[in-house]
Design a protein around this motif. Structure first.
Motif, mmCIF file in Angstrom:
data_model
loop_
_atom_site.group_PDB
_atom_site.id
_atom_site.type_symbol
_atom_site.label_atom_id
_atom_site.label_comp_id
_atom_site.label_asym_id
_atom_site.label_seq_id
_atom_site.Cartn_x
_atom_site.Cartn_y
_atom_site.Cartn_z
ATOM 1 N N TYR A 9 41.575 29.923 33.570
ATOM 2 C CA TYR A 9 41.797 31.375 34.347
ATOM 3 C C TYR A 9 41.467 32.353 33.221
ATOM 4 O O TYR A 9 40.773 33.475 33.626
ATOM 5 C CB TYR A 9 43.055 31.226 35.080
ATOM 6 C CG TYR A 9 43.126 32.568 35.874
ATOM 7 C CD1 TYR A 9 42.172 33.212 36.722
ATOM 8 C CD2 TYR A 9 44.425 33.177 36.008
ATOM 9 C CE1 TYR A 9 42.347 34.311 37.181
ATOM 10 C CE2 TYR A 9 44.761 34.482 36.776
ATOM 11 C CZ TYR A 9 43.577 34.895 37.538
ATOM 12 O OH TYR A 9 43.919 36.043 38.222
ATOM 13 N N LYS B 297 52.799 37.497 43.782
ATOM 14 C CA LYS B 297 51.817 37.879 42.821
ATOM 15 C C LYS B 297 52.636 37.445 41.291
ATOM 16 O O LYS B 297 53.743 37.731 41.398
ATOM 17 C CB LYS B 297 51.442 39.337 42.647
ATOM 18 C CG LYS B 297 50.791 39.905 43.909
ATOM 19 C CD LYS B 297 49.584 39.319 44.241
ATOM 20 C CE LYS B 297 48.985 39.771 45.691
ATOM 21 N NZ LYS B 297 47.733 39.166 45.837
ATOM 22 N N LYS C 226 45.246 40.993 34.690
ATOM 23 C CA LYS C 226 43.922 40.001 35.034
ATOM 24 C C LYS C 226 43.754 38.983 34.301
ATOM 25 O O LYS C 226 43.878 38.988 33.038
ATOM 26 C CB LYS C 226 42.576 40.899 35.140
ATOM 27 C CG LYS C 226 42.572 42.108 36.131
ATOM 28 C CD LYS C 226 41.197 42.869 36.083
ATOM 29 C CE LYS C 226 41.208 44.005 36.937
ATOM 30 N NZ LYS C 226 39.950 44.741 36.908
ATOM 31 N N GLY C 227 43.846 37.733 34.642
ATOM 32 C CA GLY C 227 43.670 36.662 34.031
ATOM 33 C C GLY C 227 44.845 36.025 33.638
ATOM 34 O O GLY C 227 44.773 34.865 32.509
ATOM 35 N N SER C 228 45.944 36.320 33.774
ATOM 36 C CA SER C 228 47.413 36.003 33.140
ATOM 37 C C SER C 228 47.960 35.102 34.261
ATOM 38 O O SER C 228 48.062 35.219 35.423
ATOM 39 C CB SER C 228 48.430 37.383 33.002
ATOM 40 O OG SER C 228 47.684 38.159 32.326
ATOM 41 N N ASN D 289 51.990 44.461 39.000
ATOM 42 C CA ASN D 289 51.039 45.701 38.962
ATOM 43 C C ASN D 289 51.174 46.118 40.491
ATOM 44 O O ASN D 289 51.052 45.719 41.619
ATOM 45 C CB ASN D 289 49.708 45.693 38.864
ATOM 46 C CG ASN D 289 49.392 44.956 37.386
ATOM 47 O OD1 ASN D 289 49.713 43.894 37.237
ATOM 48 N ND2 ASN D 289 49.080 45.830 36.626
ATOM 49 N N ASP E 206 45.756 34.129 43.570
ATOM 50 C CA ASP E 206 47.000 34.213 42.664
ATOM 51 C C ASP E 206 48.209 33.658 43.785
ATOM 52 O O ASP E 206 49.017 32.934 43.236
ATOM 53 C CB ASP E 206 47.203 35.527 42.052
ATOM 54 C CG ASP E 206 48.517 35.601 41.095
ATOM 55 O OD1 ASP E 206 48.808 34.537 40.670
ATOM 56 O OD2 ASP E 206 48.988 36.665 40.981
ATOM 57 N N HIS F 65 45.806 45.068 33.166
ATOM 58 C CA HIS F 65 45.939 45.228 34.759
ATOM 59 C C HIS F 65 46.644 43.816 35.229
ATOM 60 O O HIS F 65 46.463 43.420 36.410
ATOM 61 C CB HIS F 65 45.167 45.723 35.678
ATOM 62 C CG HIS F 65 44.973 47.079 35.265
ATOM 63 N ND1 HIS F 65 45.601 48.108 35.487
ATOM 64 C CD2 HIS F 65 43.507 47.540 34.737
ATOM 65 C CE1 HIS F 65 44.812 49.217 35.146
ATOM 66 N NE2 HIS F 65 43.555 49.012 34.638
ATOM 67 N N THR G 239 48.376 45.423 43.256
ATOM 68 C CA THR G 239 48.302 44.453 43.993
ATOM 69 C C THR G 239 49.636 44.245 45.069
ATOM 70 O O THR G 239 50.025 43.074 45.623
ATOM 71 C CB THR G 239 48.526 43.243 42.932
ATOM 72 O OG1 THR G 239 49.588 43.177 42.195
ATOM 73 C CG2 THR G 239 47.289 43.129 42.171
ATOM 74 N N LYS H 25 47.347 34.761 28.468
ATOM 75 C CA LYS H 25 46.747 35.774 29.043
ATOM 76 C C LYS H 25 45.613 36.031 28.071
ATOM 77 O O LYS H 25 45.656 35.640 26.711
ATOM 78 C CB LYS H 25 47.697 36.968 29.074
ATOM 79 C CG LYS H 25 48.383 37.356 27.842
ATOM 80 C CD LYS H 25 49.259 38.490 27.879
ATOM 81 C CE LYS H 25 50.215 38.917 26.516
ATOM 82 N NZ LYS H 25 51.116 39.741 26.905
ATOM 83 N N TYR I 37 38.005 36.117 31.430
ATOM 84 C CA TYR I 37 38.125 37.338 31.149
ATOM 85 C C TYR I 37 37.850 37.553 29.528
ATOM 86 O O TYR I 37 37.223 38.436 29.168
ATOM 87 C CB TYR I 37 39.382 37.869 31.437
ATOM 88 C CG TYR I 37 39.715 38.070 32.772
ATOM 89 C CD1 TYR I 37 39.042 39.095 33.731
ATOM 90 C CD2 TYR I 37 40.342 36.803 33.498
ATOM 91 C CE1 TYR I 37 39.391 39.261 35.170
ATOM 92 C CE2 TYR I 37 40.464 37.122 34.975
ATOM 93 C CZ TYR I 37 40.026 38.104 35.783
ATOM 94 O OH TYR I 37 40.174 38.099 37.007
ATOM 95 N N GLY J 60 42.435 41.253 28.033
ATOM 96 C CA GLY J 60 42.674 41.532 29.470
ATOM 97 C C GLY J 60 43.240 42.864 29.764
ATOM 98 O O GLY J 60 43.900 43.622 28.792
#
Length: 875
Positions: free
Chosen positions: A283, A384, A265-267, A388, A359, A263, A391, A257, A287, A261
């Motif tokens: 990925y 996902k 994002k990018g994990s 979150n 994703d 939320h 999403t 991750k 970020y 980052g």
């Protein structure tokens, strides 16, 4: 049909004090005025088929289907449009239900009024409701789904997020006022020095250092590790060599991750091979250049929320997923899941619709699945990599299941990082055991954690997590507003406002006030112009230095947008006279009273309305107000004064030359009116009225009699302090008075004052106001004819739809009807008219300029004074 005007009201208004957010659309039905719905063939059937959900609109019938019954028996199109505008907003997830449609004095023209949640969406609903109605009248196609989709998009682009919105709703439930600062989620609660600000769930109390720590995942992890709190082992890396070294140290499975980052994002979660790890690094570096690689902890994803160092809620988060039935494809199962009424667009519902993105496709690819794959019955397919809610994830409340040791740990974490609102992400098999026993670990600490999963979990008890935030910002006993005195009326508003502000300032408060000439804090003008509307009031209430607000509140602002404040402590109504009639659907004193009383209706229940007992229109509403009432009068024997005194109520009167507060039979004299400079030695009776109103308001606010008296003695009228309010300039042989009087009652006040002025010649400079009625302009001319020996008619700068000849003709008719043979002439330009009057001045002349451009007139007179002084010095 034709839309003439759409206004978005955002404060208490003439339609409703409680419902502040209203669209007011002025609609000309044109030919449709002759065709109520029962005369339009097939209209009832078409509207019911087109929008069957209107069956829930009870309308004036008071029963389900009432609106359709009105359509069948015949109602006008404005009423239909009101209901359509309400329903399309409701279908778009904005539940609204208040509406009014009223015909104006112009036949066929209606005011269509309905409430809105988001202003832009409300305006769009107004416009589209007219289009929908026309399509139904003409039996044409209209894409309702496209309209609803557009409304949802508008709503999502401007609405407050669920976390911000929940805090605002909690504040409103406690009667704490709020102001949105800009178009994002920055919100002010309260007013003036007692305001608090927050954005999303970051508050004004949130430490910036704590936010920096929480955003730096490596630093957070190290600080928690040093405090003996379990965290996953791992490294901070920047390239593939670092990635390989980290994997060799901690082994698969891993989590990758970005350092900065949020939320999710990018994990990349549960990475099990080198190829997937390289993809995860690439990925994450979209970020953040620096990337965290750590051991993947098996278990469930939990979020614990700590506010003000107290644990308030905990939830288990589940990533968006579908469960196979052995028949439907993954895409079909997603579509079916999105039909769940709990799911909606953006944040409109408890759950968010699941969207297929990169994703999703990558997770399916790892399983060697695609969207056309049919999962086995009972098989869970995660869509996902993070849980979150934004999403499509779901949440299960577990607040009551968390072990006391875990609660203590969470509260320690909030203090270690230093966050007042703290979201702690935990990976563990459960929270019913201490983490050291379950093998769980703290994955992240979040500043500005989302509240949605706790406010509306998909399973379990909802938790009002906004309440502890408001408790923290406003603990018991802490005020959230400042004293507000609002002044309205036809004449005397500005002077009364300035008098009150002066008394307040003299008593040690930092006062902010608005007038028709500018916005002031203390006596410093911060904005010039007519600042008597809601934006100017908001300017004062947003200022964090202001301790007390005095707000002149005029008719125009109320009609345009409503009030700029939620409630006031004291509302002052100086008088209601014939002025601005014939404008904005205000045609009579009754209509004007309806506008002015909005201020009095906004007074707190335990607050005070201060009213003029000598003014008939004001007294007509005295029994309709839901607050305390106190009155003032120039006559101690006024019937209302006598009644109030008999009932032991508080009044303020002018008696035997004194300004006096009366409580029952007791008299408390503030002082002789002639000792207060604003009254011009007691000769200006209308100024005494202003003193009565201001004194009574300040006494009710709690200021002492001596303090009020001393303040009034030090209020020295001048062109700087009270521009355009009985400004007198003395020359060796003559005097010049400049005043803003512009309506018959204002002219009569000047006439009353001039009766006390000895002068061998009284010259008047007058003009007619273009947006007043013919009767008003004639009446001003008639009064001028009575009080002046010579009149100069000049033209107002803004004719407002009339011609110079029209206005001047009405003034001359009035002068000629005065009963006196008065000479007059026309000089169009105000400055030239004033110069000419001064050139005519003889020994003992008194010139009165009733001006609308005060600053220009004052500048010219002061220029003449300076010249006279220079000539005296030379001599």
């Amino acid at each position: 049909m034709k839309i003439e005007k759409i206004q978005a009201l955002s404060g208490s208004n003439i339609w409703s004090i409680r419902r502040k957010k209203l669209i007011q659309m002025r609609l000309d039905l044109e030919e449709l005025e002759n065709y109520p719905t029962n005369k339009i063939e097939g209209f009832r059937e078409r509207i019911e088929k087109f929008m069957p959900s209107l069956i829930t609109h009870r309308c004036s019938e008071g029963v389900e289907g009432g609106f359709f019954h009105r359509v069948e028996t015949g109602t006008w199109m404005g009423h239909v449009i009101e209901h359509i505008a309400l329903e399309i907003q409701t279908l778009a997830g904005m539940d609204v239900g208040f509406g009014r449609t009223r015909e104006t004095k112009t036949p066929g023209v209606y005011n269509v009024v309905f409430n809105y949640i988001e202003e832009n969406a409300g305006i769009y609903a107004a416009e589209e409701a007219v289009k929908i109605a026309m399509a139904l009248v003409e039996d044409q196609e209209y894409d309702l789904n496209d309209c609803i989709k557009k409304l949802k998009e508008i709503r999502e682009s401007v609405r407050l997020g669920p976390s911000t919105g929940s805090i605002v709703e909690e504040a409103v439930s406690r009667k704490i006022p709020w102001i949105r600062l800009g178009t994002n989620s920055l919100v002010q609660l309260g007013y003036g020095v007692n305001q608090q600000r927050f954005q999303a769930t970051i508050t004004g109390k949130t430490s910036s250092i704590a936010v920096d720590i929480a955003c730096n995942k490596g630093l957070t992890k190290r600080m928690l590790h040093d405090a003996a709190i379990p965290v996953p082992i791992g490294d901070l890396i920047t390239d593939e060599i670092g990635l390989e070294n980290a994997i060799n140290k901690i082994n698969y499975p891993i989590v990758i991750k970005p350092l900065d980052g949020n939320h999710g994002k990018g994990s990349s979660i549960n990475v099990n091979n080198w190829e997937a790890a390289k993809i995860g690094l690439e990925y994450a570096q979209q970020y953040s250049k620096k990337v965290i690689v750590e051991k993947y902890i098996t278990g469930y994803d939990f979020r614990v929320l700590v506010i003000n160092n107290k644990m308030v809620a905990a939830a288990r988060r589940v990533p968006a997923h579908i469960i196979g039935d052995g028949q439907l494809t993954i895409q079909q199962l997603i579509n079916k899941e999105n039909q769940d009424p709990r799911r909606g667009y953006g944040h409109e519902n408890v759950l968010t619709e699941i969207e297929v993105d990169k994703d999703t496709l990558e997770l399916l690819e790892k399983l060697q699945y695609n969207l056309e794959t049919i999962p086995q019955k009972g098989e869970v397919v995660y869509l996902k990599s993070t849980a979150n809610l934004s999403t499509g994830g779901t949440s299960i409340d577990v607040t009551d299941m968390i072990h006391p040791e875990n609660i203590t740990m969470a509260e320690r974490i909030s203090k270690i990082i230093g966050l007042d609102v703290c979201g702690i992400d935990i990976m563990a098999e459960n929270l019913t055991q201490p983490l050291k026993e379950s093998g769980g670990a703290i994955i992240e600490v979040n500043a500005a954690p989302g509240f949605r999963m706790h406010l509306a979990p998909s399973e379990g008890l909802p938790r009002n997590v906004a309440a502890p935030v408001v408790d923290m910002l406003y603990p018991p006993g802490r005020p959230f507003t400042i004293p507000i005195i609002a002044v309205t009326g036809t004449n005397g508003k500005t002077t009364t406002t300035r008098l009150i502000a002066h008394i307040v300032k003299s008593n040690g408060y930092r006062v902010g006030f608005t007038t028709s000439d500018g916005i002031y804090i203390q006596n410093t003008m911060l904005s010039k112009g007519d600042t008597t509307g809601p934006l100017s009031a908001e300017f004062i209430l947003k200022d964090p230095t202001v301790e007390f607000a005095v707000l002149e509140t005029a008719r125009g602002g109320i009609l345009r947008s409503g009030l700029g404040f939620s409630q006031c402590d004291i509302g002052v109504l100086t008088n209601i006279e014939e002025d601005h009639l014939g404008m904005n659907d205000i045609h009579s004193l009754k209509d004007l009273t309806r506008v002015k009383r909005v201020v009095l209706d906004s007074v707190k229940k335990n607050g005070w309305s201060v009213m003029n007992a000598d003014n008939i229109s004001s007294m007509k509403i005295i029994n309709d107000l839901d607050c305390n009432v106190a009155i003032f009068s120039m006559d101690e024997n006024n019937p209302y004064i006598k009644r109030f005194s008999k009932e032991g109520k508080i009044v303020c009167v002018y008696e035997e030359g004194f300004v006096t507060i009366k409580k029952g039979d007791w008299k408390i004299r503030i002082g002789k009116a002639k000792d207060f400079p604003i009254t011009m030695e007691g000769k200006a009776r209308f100024m005494i009225e202003n003193v009565l109103a201001a004194s009574l308001a300040c006494y009710l606010n709690g200021f002492g009699i001596e303090d009020i008296s001393n303040s009034l003695r030090t209020f020295i009228p001048s062109a700087q302090l009270t521009p355009g309010r009985l400004n007198i300039f003395k020359f060796k042989n003559f005097k010049v008075l400049i005043d803003f009087a512009h309506n018959p009652s204002g002219y009569e006040a000047i006439e009353d004052y001039l009766k006390n002025i000895e002068s061998n010649k009284k010259i008047g400079i007058i003009s007619g106001v273009g947006d007043r009625r013919d009767h008003d302009i004639r009446e001003c001319g008639k009064i001028a004819g009575r009080m002046f020996d010579y009149i100069i008619i000049r033209n107002e700068k803004h004719l407002r739809g009339r011609t110079e000849e029209d206005i001047n003709g009405l003034l001359m008719e009035g002068i000629q009807s005065s009963g006196r043979n008065v000479s007059y002439e026309i000089i169009p330009k105000e400055i030239e008219a004033l110069k000419h009057a001064i050139s005519m001045a003889e020994e003992g002349t008194f010139i009165t300029a009733l001006s609308d451009v005060i600053s220009n007139a004052i500048d010219l007179v002061q220029e003449y004074q300076a010249k006279e002084l220079q000539e005296d010095i030379k001599v």
